[in-house]
Design a protein around this motif. Sequence first.
Motif, PDB file in Angstrom:
ATOM      1  N   LEU A 150       1.961   1.704  -3.508  1.00 25.60           N
ATOM      2  CA  LEU A 150       0.886   2.247  -4.338  1.00 25.60           C
ATOM      3  C   LEU A 150       0.696   3.736  -4.092  1.00 25.60           C
ATOM      4  CD1 LEU A 150      -1.683  -0.679  -4.040  1.00 25.60           C
ATOM      5  CD2 LEU A 150      -0.436  -0.001  -6.095  1.00 25.60           C
ATOM      6  N   ARG A 151       0.816   4.160  -2.836  1.00 24.12           N
ATOM      7  CA  ARG A 151       0.700   5.590  -2.543  1.00 24.12           C
ATOM      8  C   ARG A 151       1.835   6.377  -3.204  1.00 24.12           C
ATOM      9  NH1 ARG A 151      -0.921   3.567   2.600  1.00 24.12           N
ATOM     10  NH2 ARG A 151       1.207   3.820   3.415  1.00 24.12           N
ATOM     11  N   ALA A 152       3.047   5.790  -3.202  1.00 27.06           N
ATOM     12  CA  ALA A 152       4.177   6.448  -3.864  1.00 27.06           C
ATOM     13  C   ALA A 152       3.929   6.567  -5.365  1.00 27.06           C
ATOM     14  CB  ALA A 152       5.468   5.676  -3.593  1.00 27.06           C
ATOM     15  N   THR A 188      -8.405  -3.520  -3.738  1.00 29.87           N
ATOM     16  CA  THR A 188      -7.862  -2.220  -4.111  1.00 29.87           C
ATOM     17  C   THR A 188      -7.897  -2.096  -5.625  1.00 29.87           C
ATOM     18  OG1 THR A 188      -6.418  -2.117  -2.177  1.00 29.87           O
ATOM     19  CG2 THR A 188      -5.817  -0.738  -4.054  1.00 29.87           C
ATOM     20  N   MET A 227       0.833  -1.202   0.000  1.00 29.70           N
ATOM     21  CA  MET A 227       0.000   0.000   0.000  1.00 29.70           C
ATOM     22  C   MET A 227       0.868   1.253   0.000  1.00 29.70           C
ATOM     23  SD  MET A 227      -3.047  -0.841  -0.450  1.00 29.70           S
ATOM     24  CE  MET A 227      -3.606   0.862  -0.353  1.00 29.70           C
ATOM     25  N   ARG A 228       1.980   1.230   0.705  1.00 31.31           N
ATOM     26  CA  ARG A 228       2.917   2.360   0.674  1.00 31.31           C
ATOM     27  C   ARG A 228       3.473   2.536  -0.734  1.00 31.31           C
ATOM     28  NH1 ARG A 228       8.729   2.374   3.728  1.00 31.31           N
ATOM     29  NH2 ARG A 228       9.510   4.356   2.912  1.00 31.31           N
ATOM     30  N   GLU A 258      -5.057   7.113  -9.424  1.00 32.55           N
ATOM     31  CA  GLU A 258      -5.684   7.192  -8.105  1.00 32.55           C
ATOM     32  C   GLU A 258      -5.914   5.783  -7.605  1.00 32.55           C
ATOM     33  OE1 GLU A 258      -9.720   8.994  -6.027  1.00 32.55           O
ATOM     34  OE2 GLU A 258      -8.675  10.120  -7.598  1.00 32.55           O
ATOM     35  N   VAL A 259      -5.535   5.557  -6.343  1.00 27.55           N
ATOM     36  CA  VAL A 259      -5.659   4.235  -5.725  1.00 27.55           C
ATOM     37  C   VAL A 259      -6.838   4.277  -4.766  1.00 27.55           C
ATOM     38  CG1 VAL A 259      -4.538   2.503  -4.298  1.00 27.55           C
ATOM     39  CG2 VAL A 259      -3.182   3.833  -5.945  1.00 27.55           C
ATOM     40  N   ARG A 260      -7.796   3.410  -4.967  1.00 30.05           N
ATOM     41  CA  ARG A 260      -8.979   3.358  -4.110  1.00 30.05           C
ATOM     42  C   ARG A 260      -9.069   1.987  -3.450  1.00 30.05           C
ATOM     43  NH1 ARG A 260     -13.911   6.946  -6.637  1.00 30.05           N
ATOM     44  NH2 ARG A 260     -12.696   8.869  -6.882  1.00 30.05           N
ATOM     45  N   ARG A 261      -9.113   2.013  -2.131  1.00 31.30           N
ATOM     46  CA  ARG A 261      -9.194   0.774  -1.358  1.00 31.30           C
ATOM     47  C   ARG A 261     -10.628   0.621  -0.856  1.00 31.30           C
ATOM     48  NH1 ARG A 261      -4.951  -0.904   3.480  1.00 31.30           N
ATOM     49  NH2 ARG A 261      -5.187  -3.176   3.235  1.00 31.30           N
ATOM     50  N   ALA A 277       1.017   6.803  -6.738  1.00 29.82           N
ATOM     51  CA  ALA A 277      -0.034   7.799  -6.926  1.00 29.82           C
ATOM     52  C   ALA A 277       0.520   9.223  -6.859  1.00 29.82           C
ATOM     53  CB  ALA A 277      -1.118   7.603  -5.868  1.00 29.82           C
ATOM     54  N   HIS A 278       1.639   9.395  -6.148  1.00 28.41           N
ATOM     55  CA  HIS A 278       2.249  10.727  -6.052  1.00 28.41           C
ATOM     56  C   HIS A 278       3.061  11.083  -7.302  1.00 28.41           C
ATOM     57  CE1 HIS A 278       1.103  11.967  -2.075  1.00 28.41           C
ATOM     58  NE2 HIS A 278       1.544  10.855  -1.534  1.00 28.41           N
TER      59      HIS A 278
END
Length: 339
Positions: free
Chosen positions: A311-313, A330, A308-309, A321-324, A315-316
């Motif tokens: 995926l957030r990286a 996800t 998840m970290r 956009e990552v939606r859980r 997205a930046h």
Amino acid sequence: MKPPVLPAALPGWQDAVLGVELDAAIEWRLRLDDSMDTEHAMSVRLEFEHWLQASPAHFDAWSRLDSGLDRTMGPLRSALAGPDGGLRNSLLHPERMRRRFMRRALALGAAGSGLVWLAHRQVPLPNLLADLGTGTAQRQRHTLPDGSDILLDARSRIDLAFDGRQRLVHLLAGAIQVRTGTDAARPFLVATAQGQVQALGTEFMVRQETGASQVLVQRDRVRVRAQFGGQVDLQAGQGVRFRADGIDAIRTDMQGDSAWQDGLLEVNDRALPEVIDALRAYYPGVLRVSPAVAEIRVSGVFPLDDPMRALRALAHTTPIEVRRYTPWVTLVHHKEELS
């Protein structure tokens, strides 16, 4: 455009599933597992998706099967690990007996209740019949009978065939890193679906991909043989991908492909879906990617042990956009889809 939503629970999910649909779901589970890591895996998967979408009853049966597998697989794992190994041998031979047993186990699992995620996502079902295997987000190191050291990546499995003539490791899924022990009388071999890798006193990595194998030499040399002809010797720092019918050109830019040994995913100008696919072995649920992100290219280093970290990286640094939706589901979309 409205964001995609997950399908609602179908009516009758808690009701008894028709026997004919349950039998079909069990057959699909067996087909999917039997085809895993073969050249037919993709076509079987596409057939399965078509079957799943053809009727709500199919989705219902598959959901019921999934929800009860964990209840069945726990006792099954304990039995397979028993000291006599009798159950494991009966599953291995003959094929008809193995499939009959697995069908019964799957049917028992389907009869269970409760919302428990598919055990196959935690510990792949075929691992129950492998000599060594790892589950989701698990790397594991072992010492082989000859003293060689082997590290398995997440969701990997191998069989061992050590005798007086050779030391043979069958890589059935995933990736391994090997530091071979000294034994001049017996060659050390790694067999994949596409060919064979022979260690020449070395340290190296082998990965089983869909329709191809990947080799990277970290120390000394290896010899790669394709199943239907052709061979090449690789030196330290060199890598190659090969199929059953041929070997690609030698490369010297594949060192990042071994970063999984340190819990990292290192990529250089890779398609985003490939990067997401590499994270799936470390994510204990469904990780779906919109086709709209197919053209996005990615470079960077990401943590495998915290998908998840990662995926957030992503997205930046990319237009996604990552939606859980739940702890187990996800979805990755292109931002333009959601505008």
